[in-house]
Each structure stands twice: as structure tokens, then as C-alpha cells.
Design an enzyme around this catalytic site. Structure first.
Site, short mmCIF file in Angstrom:
data_model
loop_
_atom_site.label_atom_id
_atom_site.label_comp_id
_atom_site.label_asym_id
_atom_site.label_seq_id
_atom_site.Cartn_x
_atom_site.Cartn_y
_atom_site.Cartn_z
N GLY A 74 1.33 3.66 -3.28
CA GLY A 74 0.40 4.72 -3.67
C GLY A 74 -0.12 5.55 -2.51
O GLY A 74 -0.96 6.43 -2.71
N HIS A 75 0.35 5.32 -1.29
CA HIS A 75 -0.22 6.02 -0.12
C HIS A 75 0.88 6.41 0.87
O HIS A 75 0.98 5.80 1.93
CB HIS A 75 -1.22 5.10 0.58
N PHE A 76 1.60 7.32 0.70
CA PHE A 76 1.82 8.26 -0.39
C PHE A 76 3.28 8.11 -0.80
O PHE A 76 4.12 8.06 0.09
CB PHE A 76 1.54 9.69 0.07
N VAL A 128 2.42 6.55 4.42
CA VAL A 128 1.60 6.50 5.64
C VAL A 128 0.67 5.28 5.53
O VAL A 128 0.04 5.08 4.49
CB VAL A 128 0.76 7.79 5.80
N PHE A 142 0.81 -1.22 0.00
CA PHE A 142 0.00 0.00 0.00
C PHE A 142 0.84 1.27 0.00
O PHE A 142 0.36 2.32 -0.36
CB PHE A 142 -0.99 0.01 1.17
#
Length: 156
Positions: free
Chosen positions: A57-59, A64, A54
Site C-alpha cells: 500500500g505504500h505505494f 517506498v 508495507f
């Protein structure tokens, strides 16, 4: 060497894999630190690494852990608490589902390198609905807290 949870209060990843149906990348509990059957509480550990899928893309510029995944980790810890203290066994056709989340609050970002300690306490069981008071901490800081409701259902 197998760890006797009755003697040590701990479950390693191999024992967790036998109890939960989740698998990579969605298994979010690495170790159970302790279980108190009398108080119906459990503490578990999620090691947060930069390799988590994850974080791409986050971030990308400031990774985070998504809040919804912190809640999922707490739900998995809650399922393990029920399995260890309520005599529940999740066989191939039984799943522990979320049915509600109340009072979710996110108080601290969780970043790569953090150790997320998952605290779950069984509040009550009524009509097949389990209610847990949960929090996730990093060190002494609360990262997330919520009341979670779950139930078991046959899937076949």
C-alpha cells in the site's frame, strides 16, 4: 556456528532474535555489522525487499519504505547498541520504548533492493532516558537522520 560479538563485532539474525522482542513483520534489523563499545556506536543492516508487507500500500506503483519504519529500524538498532554496550538485558517483562524524536529528516527514498545501513551512536543517558544520534544510509547517501530518545519500562 555462533558468532562471538566480542571477537567479530557482528550479530546474526538468530542472536538479534534473542535480544529484541520484535518479530516479523516488525523486526527491522537483519544483521549487526559492528559494535564499538568504547565509542558506543553500532552499525546494522536492513535488507529492503519487495516482499515487505508495507509495499503493498505504500505505494503499489512506486514502492517506498515509509519514513516512520526507517525511524523504527533506527530505534531497534539503538536498543541493540544499549544491550551490547550498557549491559542492558530485555527480559520478558521489559521493553525499550520510544519517548521522543528530534530533528527527523528524510533525504532519499528507500526502495526494494536497497540495503539500509543503520548507524546509531549513544549521545547520553540521563534519568533513565537514552539519547541516540542516528542515521540510515543507502550506499553513501543519507536516507534518514534523527535524534532518538528511548527508555526501558516493565510491562507486567
Amino acid at each position: 556456528m555462533a558468532i562471538n560479538v566480542e571477537a567479530t563485532g557482528m550479530l546474526d539474525i538468530h542472536q538479534i532474535l534473542k535480544k529484541l522482542p520484535h518479530r516479523y513483520p516488525f523486526l527491522l534489523v537483519d544483521r549487526v555489522l559492528d559494535v564499538d563499545p568504547q565509542a558506543k556506536t553500532l552499525r546494522a543492516l536492513k535488507n529492503v525487499t519487495v516482499n515487505e508487507p508495507f509495499f503493498v500500500g505504500h505505494f503499489p506503483q512506486r514502492p517506498v519504505m515509509p519514513g516512520v519504519l526507517m525511524l523504527e529500524a533506527l530505534a531497534q538498532a539503538s536498543a541493540l547498541l544499549s544491550i551490547e554496550t550498557e549491559g542492558i538485558s530485555l527480559d520478558d517483562d521489559t521493553v525499550f520504548y520510544f519517548v521522543g524524536i528530534d530533528g527527523a529528516r528524510f533525504k532519499r527514498p528507500v526502495e526494494p533492493g536497497d540495503q539500509l545501513v543503520l548507524h546509531a551512536a549513544l549521545d547520553r543517558v540521563r534519568a533513565g532516558i537514552y539519547k541516540f544520534n542516528c542515521k540510515a544510509t543507502v550506499g553513501t547517501d543519507i536516507a534518514c537522520e534523527a535524534s532518538l530518545m528511548c527508555t526501558m519500562r516493565k510491562v507486567k
